[in-house]
Design an enzyme around this catalytic site. Structure first.
Site, PDB file in Angstrom:
ATOM      1  N   VAL A  99      61.337  44.336  53.164  1.00  0.00           N
ATOM      2  CA  VAL A  99      62.372  43.631  54.153  1.00  0.00           C
ATOM      3  C   VAL A  99      63.301  44.543  54.495  1.00  0.00           C
ATOM      4  CG1 VAL A  99      64.611  41.984  53.656  1.00  0.00           C
ATOM      5  CG2 VAL A  99      62.464  41.616  52.419  1.00  0.00           C
ATOM      6  N   GLY A 132      63.068  49.660  48.942  1.00  0.00           N
ATOM      7  CA  GLY A 132      62.677  48.657  49.940  1.00  0.00           C
ATOM      8  C   GLY A 132      62.233  47.262  48.961  1.00  0.00           C
ATOM      9  N   TYR A 133      62.425  46.122  49.689  1.00  0.00           N
ATOM     10  CA  TYR A 133      61.883  45.084  48.591  1.00  0.00           C
ATOM     11  C   TYR A 133      60.870  44.165  49.288  1.00  0.00           C
ATOM     12  CZ  TYR A 133      66.223  45.857  45.961  1.00  0.00           C
ATOM     13  OH  TYR A 133      66.969  46.212  44.941  1.00  0.00           O
ATOM     14  N   LEU A 134      59.771  43.962  48.479  1.00  0.00           N
ATOM     15  CA  LEU A 134      58.635  43.168  48.902  1.00  0.00           C
ATOM     16  C   LEU A 134      59.136  41.528  48.997  1.00  0.00           C
ATOM     17  CD1 LEU A 134      56.120  45.514  46.744  1.00  0.00           C
ATOM     18  CD2 LEU A 134      56.142  44.838  49.131  1.00  0.00           C
TER      19      LEU A 134
END
Length: 183
Positions: free
Chosen positions: A96, A43-45
């Protein structure tokens, strides 16, 4: 563009490296027996112009990675291992949506290592192969299962697939390959 030195201080990093990779769509899955296969969720911060920060789970291990675009195909990459409880909390609450879910197969061909990602979840149906190089002009042989190159198409970055998954593109995988070959 270089990474400001203070960024490195934010990490108790294992290493900072330069990454040069090329990406391709995959025509078929007849690549033989992989050297290894592993399940990945990431996952992307944050995702910004030319940079991103992700958390990745591979098995029970968690890693945080900062990637910053450099010149040409070069990217700066900083990785650090993180605590499993923290990593899972970040994946569950701070990233996200949706997370990237894939199985990565490591395949040797003509003296090179290829990483083939078979996506599922929101990117189900997408299959991409990457090869890491020591220089942008390094020569290598293409296996017959490699399709069109997508290195320069930002839609195929994992960070882009997180915010705009393949399932939302409105195109079949076969039609995608055909359109990239026609371009």
């Amino acid at each position: 563009m270089t990474v400001p030195p203070f960024i490195f201080a934010l990490f108790d990093y294992d290493f900072a490296m330069i990454e040069i990779e090329r990406k391709f769509l995959v025509r078929h899955t007849n690549w033989g027996q992989p050297e290894s296969s592993r399940r990945i969720e990431q996952g992307y911060l944050f995702i910004a112009e030319g940079r991103s920060m992700r958390v990745r789970r591979t098995g029970e291990a968690y890693e945080m990675t900062l990637k910053v675009q450099g010149e040409g195909l070069m990217r700066h990459e900083i990785n650090t291992d993180i605590d499993a409880a923290q990593g899972q909390k970040i994946l569950d609450e701070l990233c996200v949506e949706p997370p990237i879910q894939k199985t990565r197969h490591v395949i040797a061909f003509a003296g090179k290592t290829w990483e083939v990602d078979v996506f599922d979840g929101a990117n189900d149906g997408l299959i991409m192969a990457e090869i890491e190089l020591s220089s942008e002009d390094e020569q290598f042989d293409l296996p017959d299962w490699i399709g069109p190159e997508v290195t320069d198409d930002d839609r195929f970055f994992n960070s882009a697939l997180s915010s705009h998954p393949f399932q939302d593109w409105g195109v079949s995988y076969d039609d995608l390959i055909a359109s990239k070959e026609a371009a």
